[in-house]
Scaffold this active site. Sequence first.
Site, PDB file in Angstrom:
ATOM      1  N   HIS A 121      20.502 -47.842   9.985  1.00 20.37           N
ATOM      2  CA  HIS A 121      19.250 -48.530   9.694  1.00 20.37           C
ATOM      3  C   HIS A 121      18.834 -48.139   8.281  1.00 20.37           C
ATOM      4  O   HIS A 121      19.103 -47.030   7.822  1.00 20.37           O
ATOM      5  CB  HIS A 121      18.194 -48.087  10.717  1.00 20.37           C
ATOM      6  N   ASP A 200      19.175 -39.892  13.420  1.00 19.02           N
ATOM      7  CA  ASP A 200      18.155 -40.895  13.730  1.00 19.02           C
ATOM      8  C   ASP A 200      18.267 -41.189  15.224  1.00 19.02           C
ATOM      9  O   ASP A 200      19.203 -41.842  15.677  1.00 19.02           O
ATOM     10  CB  ASP A 200      18.411 -42.148  12.892  1.00 19.02           C
ATOM     11  N   GLN A 203      16.774 -45.103  18.615  1.00 23.37           N
ATOM     12  CA  GLN A 203      17.300 -46.006  19.637  1.00 23.37           C
ATOM     13  C   GLN A 203      17.891 -45.274  20.830  1.00 23.37           C
ATOM     14  O   GLN A 203      18.182 -45.894  21.860  1.00 23.37           O
ATOM     15  CB  GLN A 203      18.351 -46.937  19.024  1.00 23.37           C
ATOM     16  N   LYS A 226       9.155 -46.833  20.329  1.00 22.07           N
ATOM     17  CA  LYS A 226      10.416 -47.320  20.898  1.00 22.07           C
ATOM     18  C   LYS A 226      10.564 -46.916  22.368  1.00 22.07           C
ATOM     19  O   LYS A 226      11.347 -47.506  23.104  1.00 22.07           O
ATOM     20  CB  LYS A 226      11.612 -46.755  20.128  1.00 22.07           C
ATOM     21  N   CYS A 365      17.592 -54.651   9.700  1.00 23.19           N
ATOM     22  CA  CYS A 365      17.558 -53.521   8.763  1.00 23.19           C
ATOM     23  C   CYS A 365      18.912 -52.818   8.657  1.00 23.19           C
ATOM     24  O   CYS A 365      18.974 -51.592   8.495  1.00 23.19           O
ATOM     25  CB  CYS A 365      16.461 -52.516   9.135  1.00 23.19           C
TER      26      CYS A 365
END
Length: 408
Positions: A121, A200, A203, A226, A365
């Site tokens: 991303h 990251d 997700q 999220k 993104c």
Amino acid sequence: MFDPQEVRKGFPILSISHSSGKPLVYLDSAATSQKPEVVIDAISNYYKTSNANVHRGIHYLGDKSTRAWHDSRSTIATFFGAEPEELIMVRNTTEALNLVAYNLEEKIGQGDLILATQMEHHSNLVPWQELAKRTKATLGLIPVTEEGMLDLDWLEEKIRREGDNIKILALAHVSNTLGTVNPISKIKNLFKKLPFIVVDGAQAAPHMSVNFHALGVDFYAVSAHKMLGPMGVGGLFVKKEILKTMKPWLFGGGMIDEVEEGSATFSEDLEDKFTAGTPDVAGAVGWAAACQYLSALHMNDVFTHDEELIRYTLDKLTAIPEITVVGPMKNRSGSVSFLYKGIHSHDVAQILDSEGIAVRSGHHCTMPLHHAMHWVATTRVSFNVYTTKADIDTLVVALEKVKKVFHG
């Protein structure tokens, strides 16, 4: 195992109708999840019963608010297998990753190598691009195979040739476009001399159990919105030994020890040191409620539900001749992206919206990934605990309308 049909009853927004009059089918959870009533109520209740600034008022409401802040931090940290002192509260994953890049600048110099991945991303790519420019370091991207997996052979060769120069490795736990679950532990084990590892986790957090200590990475960034929590609040988990060496990047009230006319010293308390100004207490309360909600569902069951939805969606979409699914057929989570032959993803999304179905279209993104794979744009359907197989069935029927509009 929880029943998603029962779960969705606790999400008020899922009972509304689309402007077309059709039932709302929400398949854009990777962009932001919907919020259960318990989270909405927790935020509302905080403002109704406890609203005051933290740490600053020697009075009843000030005490209640301060307790809510600390209790919420503790709940969130426990959910992620971390200690409260290892959690820096931020606005979102993007802010967390920029904070890491800012703090690692002194560790990087000319000739050093920063590695990210081709599937990142932009939030986990642009900060490293900028850091490389400022420090005259080199940024390299681990390629993605046609199957949507990281090219670990490429990485092994890179480590063999330039391993001593690699100072930072930044990668997504789960790709927001491909759904790929990256093998964090396997990748860590390729390094004899470990760089700083920055993950990251935006997700991954909604779909699987994440234990910060067990992962053993240096930094792990997440966003509340999220994972059923409110927008505008997130966290950065940092190994305590690293956190002790980090410098604050926001300055002001709350994080200081003493201030003179020409200088200031900063709090040694790790919670306070990185909290300048008034924190988002209500956001933390809402996020903590989301963590408790997911814990009650049991993250192993959440993961199983996600796996079932992925398999079901892949079976349905791969049976449509005009559709090409992108990403791996296994070891994936949270979403399925696809190409519709001869039709731009924005057109696909617009027609699906006319049928009451919310999906995401475009680059998500991840422009470097799309360019590398020669995709103009993709359509993404993504899930959460309230998503049902019936939602996917509705999607498949609506995709027939796409075919009729453009192919007759």
